[in-house]
Design a protein around this motif. Sequence first.
Motif, mmCIF file in Angstrom:
data_model
loop_
_atom_site.group_PDB
_atom_site.id
_atom_site.type_symbol
_atom_site.label_atom_id
_atom_site.label_comp_id
_atom_site.label_asym_id
_atom_site.label_seq_id
_atom_site.Cartn_x
_atom_site.Cartn_y
_atom_site.Cartn_z
ATOM 1 N N LEU A 1 -7.007 1.846 1.782
ATOM 2 C CA LEU A 1 -6.782 3.145 1.144
ATOM 3 C C LEU A 1 -7.618 4.255 1.765
ATOM 4 C CD1 LEU A 1 -6.800 2.014 -2.598
ATOM 5 C CD2 LEU A 1 -4.815 2.382 -1.132
ATOM 6 N N ARG A 2 -8.398 3.929 2.782
ATOM 7 C CA ARG A 2 -9.377 4.888 3.294
ATOM 8 C C ARG A 2 -8.728 6.145 3.864
ATOM 9 N NH1 ARG A 2 -13.220 1.485 6.097
ATOM 10 N NH2 ARG A 2 -14.014 1.106 3.992
ATOM 11 N N GLY B 1 -3.513 2.967 -8.815
ATOM 12 C CA GLY B 1 -2.840 1.787 -9.328
ATOM 13 C C GLY B 1 -3.723 0.822 -10.091
ATOM 14 N N THR B 2 -5.031 0.882 -9.885
ATOM 15 C CA THR B 2 -5.965 0.000 -10.583
ATOM 16 C C THR B 2 -7.070 0.824 -11.218
ATOM 17 O OG1 THR B 2 -7.429 -0.336 -8.675
ATOM 18 C CG2 THR B 2 -5.515 -1.804 -8.869
ATOM 19 N N LYS B 3 -7.797 0.206 -12.133
ATOM 20 C CA LYS B 3 -8.901 0.905 -12.796
ATOM 21 C C LYS B 3 -9.958 1.321 -11.779
ATOM 22 C CE LYS B 3 -12.353 0.382 -16.457
ATOM 23 N NZ LYS B 3 -12.906 -0.522 -17.500
ATOM 24 N N GLY B 4 -10.276 0.417 -10.836
ATOM 25 C CA GLY B 4 -11.263 0.748 -9.817
ATOM 26 C C GLY B 4 -10.841 1.915 -8.960
ATOM 27 N N MET C 1 -10.977 7.766 -7.334
ATOM 28 C CA MET C 1 -10.317 9.053 -7.133
ATOM 29 C C MET C 1 -10.883 10.125 -8.060
ATOM 30 S SD MET C 1 -8.606 8.359 -4.595
ATOM 31 C CE MET C 1 -8.046 10.062 -4.424
ATOM 32 N N ARG C 2 -11.330 9.751 -9.230
ATOM 33 C CA ARG C 2 -11.980 10.718 -10.127
ATOM 34 C C ARG C 2 -13.200 11.322 -9.452
ATOM 35 N NH1 ARG C 2 -13.814 8.110 -15.576
ATOM 36 N NH2 ARG C 2 -15.134 6.945 -14.115
ATOM 37 N N ILE D 1 0.839 -1.193 0.000
ATOM 38 C CA ILE D 1 0.000 0.000 0.000
ATOM 39 C C ILE D 1 0.875 1.244 0.000
ATOM 40 C CG2 ILE D 1 -1.778 1.281 1.230
ATOM 41 C CD1 ILE D 1 -2.745 -1.319 0.038
ATOM 42 N N SER D 2 0.629 2.129 -0.934
ATOM 43 C CA SER D 2 1.347 3.393 -1.013
ATOM 44 C C SER D 2 0.412 4.441 -1.607
ATOM 45 C CB SER D 2 2.602 3.256 -1.878
ATOM 46 O OG SER D 2 2.238 2.977 -3.219
ATOM 47 N N TRP D 3 0.910 5.656 -1.722
ATOM 48 C CA TRP D 3 0.094 6.709 -2.318
ATOM 49 C C TRP D 3 -0.215 6.378 -3.782
ATOM 50 C CZ3 TRP D 3 -2.180 10.270 0.589
ATOM 51 C CH2 TRP D 3 -1.637 10.556 1.832
#
Length: 575
Positions: free
Chosen positions: A412-413, A272-275, A280-281, A265-267
């Motif tokens: 990622l929360r 990193g993935t489509k989901g 984030m969009r 897990i990183s920024w």
Amino acid sequence: MHGVLSSTQTGSLRFDYVNLVEQGRPWWQNSRLVILNAWIAVLLITSSTNGEYDEWIAVSITMARGFSPSVWRKTIQNIGSLCAYPFAPYLADGYGRKKAIALGALLMCFGAIVQTAARSVDMFIGARFIIGFGLTFAATSAPLLILELSYPTQRGQVTSLYNTLWFFGSVIAAWSTFGTFRLSSSWAWRIPSALQGLPSVIQLSAIWWLPESPRYLVSKGMRTEALRTLAYYHADGNEEHPLVEYEFEEIKAALLLEKVATKHISWRSLIGTKGNRRRMRVIIAIAFFSQWSGNGLISYYLSKVLSFVHITRPEDQLLISGFLNIFNLICAVLAGLLCDRVGRRKLFLASNGSMLIFWTLLTVTLSIYTQDHSQAAAYVFVVLIYLYTCAYAIAYTPLIVSYTLEILPFALRARGFTVFNFMITLSVIFNQYINPVLLDKIGWKYYLVYVCWLAFELVFIYFYILETKGRTLEETGALFDGAETVEDITFRASVLAGLDTSRDRDGGDRKGGDRKHRPSLPELYELDNTRSECTTPSPLSSENRKSLPINFQDMPYVLEVTRPEECHVKDDYLR
């Protein structure tokens, strides 16, 4: 031992957790839920109040004392928040939500003391920086703890109240300043400043008795404590209650799939993935929408906006702002309580559509007043401000925090929410520097910019906001990864908790939520003794997955296998 999915698994397997929730007894008759909601109220009042209270302290003092906004440099609180953003998610994920909140409350108490005792403008500004720095830690972790602790059927409502009660802070700030602005001494601003420290004092006194997030505990391997917390507050202490078992297994299943999907897990994992890119969009968009919908003009420069229609007396401006915040608080609370009944998507669409209509009317009214200085136009302008802010409050006040946290998976929360807050802070700083300049240069025509922008927002919301009502936290956290991932998590949890899925043993339909015998691993799998790893069951076919052995929570797993003959999931537990 390797495990493989039975090829008989087809169709939708989403499990309906609502059938596990106790029916017929309201929450206020359940002493454990009363206690849980009391702890949540502490988080709502303290962390939510400080941020908006701090902003409206500066706004109200500006109107009451006639200071220029540039003198008070309202952006310093946001700069303090920016400086803390790099540290907040690491503290929340590494040391727990409670410790992060305690640190934030301690810093805000110290800042409030310095602000109250300030003997110069520089000292006052420094205190506001400290408050902003501490606020980031509390505002990052408090909504996470609320979201991860709350009872499943109340989660949407109580999390929506978090951001809603920011209006509560503005109400206190506006009316305390209205009550003191006639004082000729420095106590006119020292009293409101001292009141700002009260919520943090309450928080520091109570935080040590609050439970820690079960999701955080499971992620750190403290499964016994997590199960005990879920059972105590969600099932009167019964660790074998179907709801508790299902929640516990679903948390573990979600964390397992997150670990598989993102090994480190990183920024960068946020995109990193489509989901995650889809998440984030939406998150970045609603962060900017929450500040760039015209509300920045009203929130931070209400005095200047009212001056356009010649409402310049401090008493009149403070009364308008005071009643405006009470009105907005009522609208936002009602909308937040309806989020599970109406749905998040419908509330967002209604909010953006109504804002576009009322802001267009605001622009027309201001144009008319500029031409003929009609007193009737001035009154209509004030009424439209109330209607516009109500339209904003029915979605963007209650939902931007709760929706952002719902659609982020646990791993990622904290980072995703930090990005959300960071984007809000950037947009607020833009508002505070650019809005007054453009208002002075082009006057009412600046409102036309927001008419076009609100139209764009409405189109974006229509195409990209997904509905989350009626789902568990683990389901909403996987929603942007696709329906298959959601089904995977719920199916694993329902099987390992000993609950029926959507089909019974004979292949017929069965209403989710009925208890069966809870299978042990030897019962669930036909095992090959030469192997030491096993997978939890999945509704997806083996063609859709790769073989990936991992260790998670001190237990070996394989997500999928390449030689299905070595271990087969028994059909009896998958039908």
